[in-house]
Design an enzyme around this catalytic site. Structure first.
Site, PDB file in Angstrom:
ATOM      1  N   ARG A  71      43.690  37.843  41.341  1.00  0.00           N
ATOM      2  CA  ARG A  71      43.441  39.116  42.004  1.00  0.00           C
ATOM      3  C   ARG A  71      43.864  40.317  41.151  1.00  0.00           C
ATOM      4  O   ARG A  71      43.597  41.468  41.507  1.00  0.00           O
ATOM      5  CB  ARG A  71      44.208  39.182  43.324  1.00  0.00           C
ATOM      6  CG  ARG A  71      43.894  38.049  44.261  1.00  0.00           C
ATOM      7  CD  ARG A  71      44.648  38.203  45.546  1.00  0.00           C
ATOM      8  NE  ARG A  71      44.291  39.428  46.221  1.00  0.00           N
ATOM      9  CZ  ARG A  71      43.236  39.562  47.014  1.00  0.00           C
ATOM     10  NH1 ARG A  71      42.457  38.535  47.250  1.00  0.00           N
ATOM     11  NH2 ARG A  71      42.966  40.709  47.579  1.00  0.00           N
TER      12      ARG A  71
ATOM     13  N   GLU B   6      31.710  39.328  30.264  1.00  0.00           N
ATOM     14  CA  GLU B   6      32.983  39.456  30.980  1.00  0.00           C
ATOM     15  C   GLU B   6      34.083  38.555  30.433  1.00  0.00           C
ATOM     16  O   GLU B   6      35.249  38.894  30.528  1.00  0.00           O
ATOM     17  CB  GLU B   6      32.822  39.293  32.492  1.00  0.00           C
ATOM     18  CG  GLU B   6      32.512  37.923  32.986  1.00  0.00           C
ATOM     19  CD  GLU B   6      32.391  37.853  34.517  1.00  0.00           C
ATOM     20  OE1 GLU B   6      33.082  38.591  35.222  1.00  0.00           O
ATOM     21  OE2 GLU B   6      31.603  37.019  34.984  1.00  0.00           O
TER      22      GLU B   6
ATOM     23  N   ASN C 103      48.713  46.131  48.379  1.00  0.00           N
ATOM     24  CA  ASN C 103      47.406  45.891  47.763  1.00  0.00           C
ATOM     25  C   ASN C 103      46.436  46.845  48.419  1.00  0.00           C
ATOM     26  O   ASN C 103      46.222  46.767  49.632  1.00  0.00           O
ATOM     27  CB  ASN C 103      46.986  44.433  48.017  1.00  0.00           C
ATOM     28  CG  ASN C 103      45.517  44.185  47.692  1.00  0.00           C
ATOM     29  OD1 ASN C 103      44.970  44.841  46.806  1.00  0.00           O
ATOM     30  ND2 ASN C 103      44.895  43.264  48.394  1.00  0.00           N
ATOM     31  N   GLY C 104      45.858  47.752  47.635  1.00  0.00           N
ATOM     32  CA  GLY C 104      44.907  48.705  48.210  1.00  0.00           C
ATOM     33  C   GLY C 104      45.105  50.079  47.612  1.00  0.00           C
ATOM     34  O   GLY C 104      45.723  50.225  46.555  1.00  0.00           O
TER      35      GLY C 104
ATOM     36  N   LYS D  82      39.521  39.149  40.429  1.00  0.00           N
ATOM     37  CA  LYS D  82      38.565  38.292  41.122  1.00  0.00           C
ATOM     38  C   LYS D  82      37.929  38.979  42.321  1.00  0.00           C
ATOM     39  O   LYS D  82      36.730  38.914  42.515  1.00  0.00           O
ATOM     40  CB  LYS D  82      39.279  37.002  41.555  1.00  0.00           C
ATOM     41  CG  LYS D  82      38.379  35.982  42.204  1.00  0.00           C
ATOM     42  CD  LYS D  82      37.433  35.371  41.207  1.00  0.00           C
ATOM     43  CE  LYS D  82      36.494  34.364  41.825  1.00  0.00           C
ATOM     44  NZ  LYS D  82      35.362  34.084  40.928  1.00  0.00           N
TER      45      LYS D  82
ATOM     46  N   CYS E 125      45.175  43.565  44.234  1.00  0.00           N
ATOM     47  CA  CYS E 125      46.418  42.981  43.771  1.00  0.00           C
ATOM     48  C   CYS E 125      46.680  41.754  44.630  1.00  0.00           C
ATOM     49  O   CYS E 125      45.999  41.525  45.626  1.00  0.00           O
ATOM     50  CB  CYS E 125      47.552  43.966  43.933  1.00  0.00           C
ATOM     51  SG  CYS E 125      47.187  45.562  43.190  1.00  0.00           S
TER      52      CYS E 125
ATOM     53  N   GLU F 149      22.537  37.041  34.735  1.00  0.00           N
ATOM     54  CA  GLU F 149      23.796  36.347  35.018  1.00  0.00           C
ATOM     55  C   GLU F 149      24.393  35.774  33.724  1.00  0.00           C
ATOM     56  O   GLU F 149      25.608  35.845  33.507  1.00  0.00           O
ATOM     57  CB  GLU F 149      23.539  35.246  36.064  1.00  0.00           C
ATOM     58  CG  GLU F 149      24.694  34.337  36.390  1.00  0.00           C
ATOM     59  CD  GLU F 149      25.941  35.046  36.922  1.00  0.00           C
ATOM     60  OE1 GLU F 149      25.889  36.241  37.233  1.00  0.00           O
ATOM     61  OE2 GLU F 149      26.989  34.380  36.991  1.00  0.00           O
TER      62      GLU F 149
ATOM     63  N   LYS G 278      28.052  36.745  32.268  1.00  0.00           N
ATOM     64  CA  LYS G 278      29.090  35.733  31.971  1.00  0.00           C
ATOM     65  C   LYS G 278      29.623  35.948  30.572  1.00  0.00           C
ATOM     66  O   LYS G 278      30.820  35.911  30.349  1.00  0.00           O
ATOM     67  CB  LYS G 278      28.527  34.314  32.054  1.00  0.00           C
ATOM     68  CG  LYS G 278      28.335  33.634  33.374  1.00  0.00           C
ATOM     69  CD  LYS G 278      29.515  33.458  34.250  1.00  0.00           C
ATOM     70  CE  LYS G 278      29.885  34.694  34.994  1.00  0.00           C
ATOM     71  NZ  LYS G 278      29.424  34.899  36.314  1.00  0.00           N
TER      72      LYS G 278
ATOM     73  N   HIS H 150       8.956  46.881  25.581  1.00  0.00           N
ATOM     74  CA  HIS H 150       9.075  48.266  26.046  1.00  0.00           C
ATOM     75  C   HIS H 150      10.378  48.899  25.573  1.00  0.00           C
ATOM     76  O   HIS H 150      10.824  49.888  26.133  1.00  0.00           O
ATOM     77  CB  HIS H 150       8.958  48.312  27.577  1.00  0.00           C
ATOM     78  CG  HIS H 150       7.651  47.777  28.062  1.00  0.00           C
ATOM     79  ND1 HIS H 150       6.464  48.473  27.955  1.00  0.00           N
ATOM     80  CD2 HIS H 150       7.324  46.576  28.600  1.00  0.00           C
ATOM     81  CE1 HIS H 150       5.484  47.739  28.427  1.00  0.00           C
ATOM     82  NE2 HIS H 150       5.975  46.574  28.829  1.00  0.00           N
TER      83      HIS H 150
ATOM     84  N   TRP I 194      46.714  44.851  39.824  1.00  0.00           N
ATOM     85  CA  TRP I 194      45.539  45.362  39.098  1.00  0.00           C
ATOM     86  C   TRP I 194      45.573  46.864  39.317  1.00  0.00           C
ATOM     87  O   TRP I 194      45.357  47.339  40.426  1.00  0.00           O
ATOM     88  CB  TRP I 194      44.256  44.746  39.662  1.00  0.00           C
ATOM     89  CG  TRP I 194      43.031  45.091  38.876  1.00  0.00           C
ATOM     90  CD1 TRP I 194      42.540  44.442  37.778  1.00  0.00           C
ATOM     91  CD2 TRP I 194      42.120  46.178  39.125  1.00  0.00           C
ATOM     92  NE1 TRP I 194      41.391  45.054  37.334  1.00  0.00           N
ATOM     93  CE2 TRP I 194      41.111  46.127  38.141  1.00  0.00           C
ATOM     94  CE3 TRP I 194      42.065  47.188  40.071  1.00  0.00           C
ATOM     95  CZ2 TRP I 194      40.059  47.021  38.086  1.00  0.00           C
ATOM     96  CZ3 TRP I 194      41.011  48.100  40.015  1.00  0.00           C
ATOM     97  CH2 TRP I 194      40.020  48.010  39.040  1.00  0.00           C
TER      98      TRP I 194
HETATM   99  O1  M6R Z   1      33.470  38.258  45.716  1.00  0.00           O
HETATM  100  P1  M6R Z   1      32.145  38.856  45.413  1.00  0.00           P
HETATM  101  O2  M6R Z   1      31.077  37.837  45.282  1.00  0.00           O
HETATM  102  O3  M6R Z   1      31.760  39.926  46.398  1.00  0.00           O
HETATM  103  O4  M6R Z   1      32.330  39.565  44.028  1.00  0.00           O
HETATM  104  C1  M6R Z   1      31.318  40.307  43.437  1.00  0.00           C
HETATM  105  C2  M6R Z   1      31.608  40.571  41.982  1.00  0.00           C
HETATM  106  O5  M6R Z   1      32.794  41.289  41.850  1.00  0.00           O
HETATM  107  C3  M6R Z   1      31.714  39.290  41.165  1.00  0.00           C
HETATM  108  O6  M6R Z   1      30.577  38.507  41.296  1.00  0.00           O
HETATM  109  C4  M6R Z   1      31.953  39.613  39.688  1.00  0.00           C
HETATM  110  O7  M6R Z   1      30.824  40.235  39.157  1.00  0.00           O
HETATM  111  C5  M6R Z   1      32.311  38.353  38.903  1.00  0.00           C
HETATM  112  N1  M6R Z   1      33.384  38.624  38.004  1.00  0.00           N
HETATM  113  C6  M6R Z   1      31.194  37.836  38.097  1.00  0.00           C
HETATM  114  O8  M6R Z   1      31.536  36.696  37.391  1.00  0.00           O
END
Ligand code: M6R
Length: 615
Positions: free
Chosen positions: A27, A495, A101-102, A610, A2, A488, A492, A511, A75
């Site tokens: 966040r 998400e 937050n936590g 994030k 959060c 990756e 992208k 396979h 969150w």
């Molecule tokens: O802050 P970090 O690089 O440790 O975060 C890792 C993942 O949470 C982050 O890369 C996440 O997968 C992103 N949303 C990808 O775009």
């Protein structure tokens, strides 16, 4: 996961808190709330939804004048996102107000105990348990807020960054952290509290980042006191000068942060290697690596731990380290590594990669590696983050604030740092010829220009996006260095556009996944001329003969794939090892445009945040 903001000083708190919450929405953004103290009473407003929804509601429901305030953007962890579960939470007496937050892991037995003592709970959150625990301690011991917070925190298990206000003693906010970040901005006669420094950068450039296990008593017109939660010992906090500026955290004319961050890549890659890469002298110098060169050179192996996009950067690094420096590399999901009793020893070098530097699983993996004697090196973006402080040494990526939830510039700058480390080790070990080493250095310096060139595929990516925006599924294929890019690309897309996508090594198709291919299935193939070109051409033929719709990322001037593919996106040529820095660009753009066309919230996709500070 959060965002928390607090203000105590002489300005109106409400606009500062609201603006700060908007900056922290990356966040978490499923609900939000604010408390303003107007000199007499606590004004509380909270709601399911985003900070704009909170603003709308607050304008109708409360007066917002007052120079002390705290706010929260959530969150959800405990309890669904709704008005009641939103923060701030009040204690039963209504005197104490908390934002958190936590996660308080032992909230359930604490709640049972508090209920026995007559406390009533309105929400499903662990946070409401904490604020009532603080109240209970305060009542029993007849003590001030700071002491009560300290005693209560010594009874909880979990992670927290909190700010607590007590109406009975209203010139003070108590803040504390364990496992979740907390920055305190220090101005003239005013203090700011926030999950990161972005909410207060226009007011002060002096900040204290609380360390794990520390709490701060922040009082009006008094010097802030920081102490250890466990033993009450006073700490002399290090006041850091912030490097962030306002422009970096604004959209700067782009529709979304994600697009801005995609376009920042030529510059930030340059920032990443600036002062470290010297092609004319044939030198790569990174302080964290130089100071620990022997550790790297004596390592039996390198273990990379990371999550999400950072894990993909780790996979690219595996190929690069093994190729350049001939060191064996294992890449682990931090979340798996930490729980599977891995074999780690003092001759291992562990590289932890994290944009935010706050990811809980990566943090736990680091602690485990350290306990087992490994040397731990961090590759982080956020300066002063928990991971950057927990690791023995490290290298920052210098990508600047990444606000879009989908990582873009973090990925390419992480690869840049990791490539430089691999090259430095290759030089020390003599595993690359002198001419290859110099060639890579020169080529790395040219990458920002090539990324600029690759960004010109934006219109093409948009055209293709229009064609495929309604596809329910999508496959991404790549080989070698570009297999992690396929992963990756798929991440992208899923998400931010919520289209189901899978990344595969192209040869693995036969396979299993080849069964998915029909004339409805878009298949994005990364097929630069360097690398396993002939092999990937064969894979494309296999897809073609099953009527798959092929979108190929190819090197400028390519003719062979062009004949087979339905769409091609041309990128500039670069060596195989550095190609992920270029091939990833059109994939970022493609996902971006698809998400925009599907009217998805690009910067704040559903269910995500994030920094993932919970495991
Ligand atoms: O802050 P970090 O690089 O440790 O975060 C890792 C993942 O949470 C982050 O890369 C996440 O997968 C992103 N949303 C990808 O775009």
């Amino acid at each position: 996961m959060c965002g928390i903001v607090g203000y105590i000083g002489y300005r109106e708190a409400y606009p500062i808190v609201i603006k700060g919450l908007k900056r922290l929405e990356y966040r978490g953004y499923d609900s939000a709330g604010v408390m303003i103290y107007d000199g007499e009473a606590v004004k509380l407003c909270k709601t399911k939804g985003k900070v704009v929804d909170l603003e709308e509601r607050a304008s109708k429901e409360i007066t917002t004048n007052g120079t002390i305030g705290i706010g929260h953007t959530r969150w959800a962890t405990h309890g669904v996102p709704n008005d009641v579960n939103s923060h701030p939470h009040l204690s039963n007496s209504g005197d104490l107000v908390i934002i958190h937050n936590g996660i308080i892991e032992n909230y359930a037995p604490l709640k049972v105990e508090l209920i026995k003592r007559g406390y009533v709970f309105h929400s499903d959150t662990d946070t409401e348990v904490l604020v009532n625990l603080i109240e209970e301690v305060q009542k029993n011991e007849n003590i001030k807020l700071g002491k009560a917070v300290q005693i209560a925190l010594n009874q909880v298990v979990g992670a927290y960054a909190i700010a607590v206000f007590d109406k009975k003693n209203p010139d003070e906010i108590v803040a504390a952290r364990l496992g979740s970040p907390l920055a305190i901005g220090i101005g003239e006669g005013e203090y700011f509290i926030a999950s990161d420094a972005s909410p207060f950068i226009e007011y002060t450039s002096n900040a204290v980042y609380l360390e794990d296990g520390e709490m701060a008593n922040i009082r009006l017109h008094k010097k802030m006191k920081v102490r250890k939660i466990q033993d009450d010992s006073l700490v002399d906090p290090y006041i850091q000068e912030l490097q962030m500026n306002l422009e970096q955290i604004e959209k700067g004319g782009y529709d979304h942060f994600m697009l801005k961050e995609i376009y920042e890549q030529p510059n930030v890659i340059k920032d990443t290697y600036r002062g470290r890469l010297h092609p004319n002298e044939g030198i790569i110098q990174m302080a964290g690596v130089e100071d620990n060169l022997e550790k790297f050179l004596n390592a039996d192996r390198i273990i990379i731990v990371a999550c999400g996009t950072s894990w993909h950067a780790g996979l690219v690094a595996e190929y690069i380290f093994e190729e350049f420096a001939r060191i064996s590399v294992e890449v682990e999901y931090a979340s798996e590594f930490r729980y599977r009793n891995p074999i780690i020893n003092s001759k291992d070098v562990v590289i932890a990669i994290s944009q935010s530097g706050e990811t809980a699983d990566t943090m736990a993996a680091i602690k485990l590696a350290k306990e087992n004697g490994a040397f731990v090196f961090g590759v982080c973006n956020v300066v002063g983050s928990s991971i950057s402080r927990e690791t023995h040494a490290g290298a920052y990526t210098h990508a600047g604030p990444e606000i879009g939830v989908a990582s873009t510039k973090a990925f390419t700058t992480q690869i840049t740092v990791l490539t430089m480390i691999a090259l430095r080790l290759a030089k020390a070990k003599g595993t690359l010829s002198h001419s290859d080493f110099n060639r890579y250095l020169q080529e790395l310096e040219l990458i920002p220009e090539k990324v600029k060139e690759a960004l010109k595929t934006n219109d093409r990516a948009k055209e293709i996006a229009a064609e495929f925006k309604d596809a329910p599924n999508c496959l991404y294929l790549g080989r070698g260095y570009n297999f992690p890019v396929a992963l990756e690309g798929a991440l992208k897309l899923k998400e931010i556009s919520y289209i189901h996508a899978e990344g595969y090594p192209a040869a693995e198709m036969k396979h299993g996944p080849i069964a998915l291919i029909d004339d409805q299935m878009p298949v994005i193939v990364i097929a630069p001329i360097q690398g396993h070109y002939d092999k990937i051409v064969s894979n494309i033929q296999e897809i073609k003969s099953r009527s798959g719709r092929i979108i190929a990322v190819v090197t400028k001037g390519d003719t062979q794939v062009r004949e087979l593919a339905d769409y091609v996106i041309e990128i500039p040529e670069t060596s195989d090892a550095l190609s992920p820095l270029i091939t990833t660009i059109p994939l970022q753009l493609l996902s971006y445009h698809i998400a925009v066309m599907r009217e998805c919230n690009v910067d704040q996709p559903r269910n995500l945040a994030k920094s993932v500070t919970v495991e």
